[in-house]
Design a protein around this motif. Structure first.
Motif, PDB file in Angstrom:
ATOM      1  N   ASP A  23       2.270   7.040  -1.540  1.00  0.00           N
ATOM      2  CA  ASP A  23       0.874   6.706  -1.280  1.00  0.00           C
ATOM      3  C   ASP A  23       0.617   6.934   0.201  1.00  0.00           C
ATOM      4  OD1 ASP A  23       0.351   5.825  -3.927  1.00  0.00           O
ATOM      5  OD2 ASP A  23       1.275   3.897  -3.457  1.00  0.00           O
ATOM      6  N   ALA A  31      -2.364   7.000   3.358  1.00  0.00           N
ATOM      7  CA  ALA A  31      -3.696   6.693   3.870  1.00  0.00           C
ATOM      8  C   ALA A  31      -3.721   7.008   5.360  1.00  0.00           C
ATOM      9  CB  ALA A  31      -4.041   5.227   3.647  1.00  0.00           C
ATOM     10  N   VAL A  32      -4.602   7.916   5.745  1.00  0.00           N
ATOM     11  CA  VAL A  32      -4.756   8.294   7.144  1.00  0.00           C
ATOM     12  C   VAL A  32      -6.226   8.092   7.515  1.00  0.00           C
ATOM     13  CG1 VAL A  32      -4.552  10.131   8.869  1.00  0.00           C
ATOM     14  CG2 VAL A  32      -2.919  10.011   6.962  1.00  0.00           C
ATOM     15  N   VAL A  75       5.046   4.016   0.888  1.00  0.00           N
ATOM     16  CA  VAL A  75       3.668   3.859   1.331  1.00  0.00           C
ATOM     17  C   VAL A  75       3.593   4.252   2.801  1.00  0.00           C
ATOM     18  CG1 VAL A  75       1.759   2.247   1.644  1.00  0.00           C
ATOM     19  CG2 VAL A  75       3.292   1.984  -0.327  1.00  0.00           C
ATOM     20  N   ARG A 116       0.987   4.703   6.025  1.00  0.00           N
ATOM     21  CA  ARG A 116      -0.321   4.329   6.568  1.00  0.00           C
ATOM     22  C   ARG A 116      -0.387   4.778   8.029  1.00  0.00           C
ATOM     23  NH1 ARG A 116      -1.368   3.947   1.976  1.00  0.00           N
ATOM     24  NH2 ARG A 116      -1.551   2.074   0.731  1.00  0.00           N
ATOM     25  N   HIS A 165      -3.273   4.749  11.205  1.00  0.00           N
ATOM     26  CA  HIS A 165      -4.607   4.329  11.628  1.00  0.00           C
ATOM     27  C   HIS A 165      -4.656   4.157  13.142  1.00  0.00           C
ATOM     28  CE1 HIS A 165      -2.473   0.487  11.187  1.00  0.00           C
ATOM     29  NE2 HIS A 165      -3.327  -0.001  12.049  1.00  0.00           N
ATOM     30  N   LEU A 181       1.415   3.583  12.875  1.00  0.00           N
ATOM     31  CA  LEU A 181       1.843   4.133  11.594  1.00  0.00           C
ATOM     32  C   LEU A 181       2.926   3.265  10.986  1.00  0.00           C
ATOM     33  CD1 LEU A 181       4.833   5.764  11.615  1.00  0.00           C
ATOM     34  CD2 LEU A 181       3.540   7.269  13.095  1.00  0.00           C
ATOM     35  N   SER A 182       3.008   3.333   9.661  1.00  0.00           N
ATOM     36  CA  SER A 182       4.093   2.670   8.953  1.00  0.00           C
ATOM     37  C   SER A 182       4.498   3.523   7.757  1.00  0.00           C
ATOM     38  CB  SER A 182       3.684   1.264   8.487  1.00  0.00           C
ATOM     39  OG  SER A 182       2.646   1.336   7.543  1.00  0.00           O
ATOM     40  N   THR A 185       7.941   1.415  11.560  1.00  0.00           N
ATOM     41  CA  THR A 185       6.644   1.158  12.163  1.00  0.00           C
ATOM     42  C   THR A 185       6.653   1.709  13.581  1.00  0.00           C
ATOM     43  OG1 THR A 185       7.371  -1.055  12.827  1.00  0.00           O
ATOM     44  CG2 THR A 185       6.105  -0.898  10.796  1.00  0.00           C
TER      45      THR A 185
END
Length: 113
Positions: free
Chosen positions: A10, A12-13, A49, A51, A53, A60-61, A103
């Motif tokens: 998954d 998400a950016v 996952v 991410r 942002h 980021l993670s 992270t």
């Protein structure tokens, strides 16, 4: 015969990431790439996952639900940390008890216009 585990990723950016300095974006790409490579090679995870942002720079993670356990220092972990510290940021890799979490924070650079 090699067994193959299906891995769901998954991603998400945040759109605001595109406004950050290209150097920050490239460093983030390579950190995520190395983290995902480690998930595929070592974690035996079924889910990951990612991410990315903006929060006072790029955050980021990359979190998986894999084997976790001992995190042996190596070229991959060192390169992720090195890319972050070169830009004045940080990168941590931790065993979550149900996988591994990478992270990172990369400070804001000059915005691209």
């Amino acid at each position: 015969m090699t067994s193959c585990t299906e891995l769901r990723v998954d991603l998400a950016v945040a759109e605001e990431v595109a406004e950050l300095d290209r150097v920050v974006q490239v460093a983030a790409f390579w950190i995520v790439k190395e983290a995902l490579t480690n998930v595929v090679k070592h974690a035996n995870a079924s889910r990951c996952v990612i991410r990315v942002h903006v929060d006072h720079g790029l955050r980021l993670s990359v979190v998986d639900n894999g084997a976790g356990g001992t995190l042996n220092p190596g070229v991959g972990l060192d390169s992720m940390r090195g890319r972050a510290t070169e830009l004045g940021g940080w990168c941590e890799v931790t065993d979550t008890g149900v996988g591994v979490a990478v992270t990172a924070h990369l400070p804001e650079g000059t915005a691209q216009r």
